[in-house]
Scaffold this active site. Structure first.
Site, short mmCIF file in Angstrom:
data_model
loop_
_atom_site.label_atom_id
_atom_site.label_comp_id
_atom_site.label_asym_id
_atom_site.label_seq_id
_atom_site.Cartn_x
_atom_site.Cartn_y
_atom_site.Cartn_z
N TYR A 152 1.20 10.75 37.05
CA TYR A 152 0.41 11.59 35.49
C TYR A 152 -0.43 11.69 35.32
O TYR A 152 -1.20 13.17 34.90
CB TYR A 152 0.79 9.53 34.85
N LYS A 156 -1.75 15.83 34.09
CA LYS A 156 -2.44 15.46 32.94
C LYS A 156 -3.68 16.48 33.81
O LYS A 156 -5.00 17.73 32.31
CB LYS A 156 -2.92 14.28 32.49
#
Length: 259
Positions: A152, A156
């Protein structure tokens, strides 16, 4: 005049949470909307409420983006909001030692590939008018390391960097197409509900989750939507390649260490 009057906007991940809040804010400011989500029932219900168009879209699917291109060959605004954490289904390891390659790829397929495909669509759909605004929803996790969510955080961070690449490419092409990223921290969306526990202890749990945030509270989807609205509007015509943090002061200094 409404701030987005006469503008057409495509929003991904619009069925709930931040995407829904952005859709409602843009509708209130006069935009015509194409709302997309992999949750077709949810996005159709919202579109019916707002008098907007809706389309089932898996952002990781190139063929789905091709279908959107046929339906919406031109647009003024694209909000690349759809994303996953990797923890939506069965709990699996996402630390850098124990995460599987498949778990890593599943997160990147949506967050990284989805944003790439969304930006590519946006540039092509905005080129005929030589103007437009792309807003990519990243995360504060794209600015710091997250030991338990390696995929994640990396995805990002990739969104943050790709945003700058798109902004520079469009400027070099002589296109008045802006691209910026938004980096929310703890925003109270449905994603958080499983972590908030029993209603009797909900307030204490919420306080514990934001104890390192200087403003000592969660942000709201509407606050993120307000920032996306600014970046999508003509008020921000000289802002491109920028990253906007909305985190209650979490990353303002070194006293608070993100968990």
């Amino acid at each position: 005049m409404a701030r987005l009057q006469g503008k057409h906007a495509v929003i991904t991940g619009a069925a709930r949470g931040i995407g829904e809040a952005i859709a409602r804010a843009f509708h209130a400011e006069g935009a015509s909307l194409m709302l997309t989500d992999i949750n077709d029932a949810g996005v159709i219900a919202l579109a019916d409420t707002l008098g907007a168009s809706a389309l089932k879209l898996d952002v990781a699917s190139e063929s789905d983006w091709d279908r959107l291109s046929e339906i919406c060959p031109q647009t003024d605004i694209v909000i690349n909001n759809a994303g996953v954490t990797g923890f939506e289904n069965d709990p699996v390891a996402h630390d850098p030692e124990h995460a599987s390659l498949q778990a890593w790829r599943d997160v990147h397929a949506v967050n990284t590939d989805g944003t790439f495909l969304g930006c590519r669509y946006a540039i092509r759909a905005m080129r005929p008018r030589n103007a437009g605004a792309i807003v990519n929803i990243s995360s504060r996790s794209g600015l710091v390391g997250i030991p338990g969510a390696a995929a994640y955080a990396a995805s990002k961070a990739a969104i943050r960097n790709h945003t700058k690449t798109v902004a520079l490419y469009c400027a070099q092409q002589g296109l008045d197409i802006r691209c910026n990223s938004v980096h929310p921290a703890a925003i109270l969306t449905p994603m958080w509900e499983p972590m908030l526990g029993d209603p009797d202890t909900r307030e204490a749990t919420m306080a514990a989750l934001v104890k390192d945030t200087p403003m000592q509270r969660f942000g709201t989807p509407e606050e993120v939507a307000a920032l996306a609205l600014l970046l999508a509007s003509d008020e921000a015509r000289y802002i491109t390649g920028s990253e906007m943090t909305i985190d209650g002061g979490l990353l303002a200094g070194s006293a608070a260490t993100p968990g």
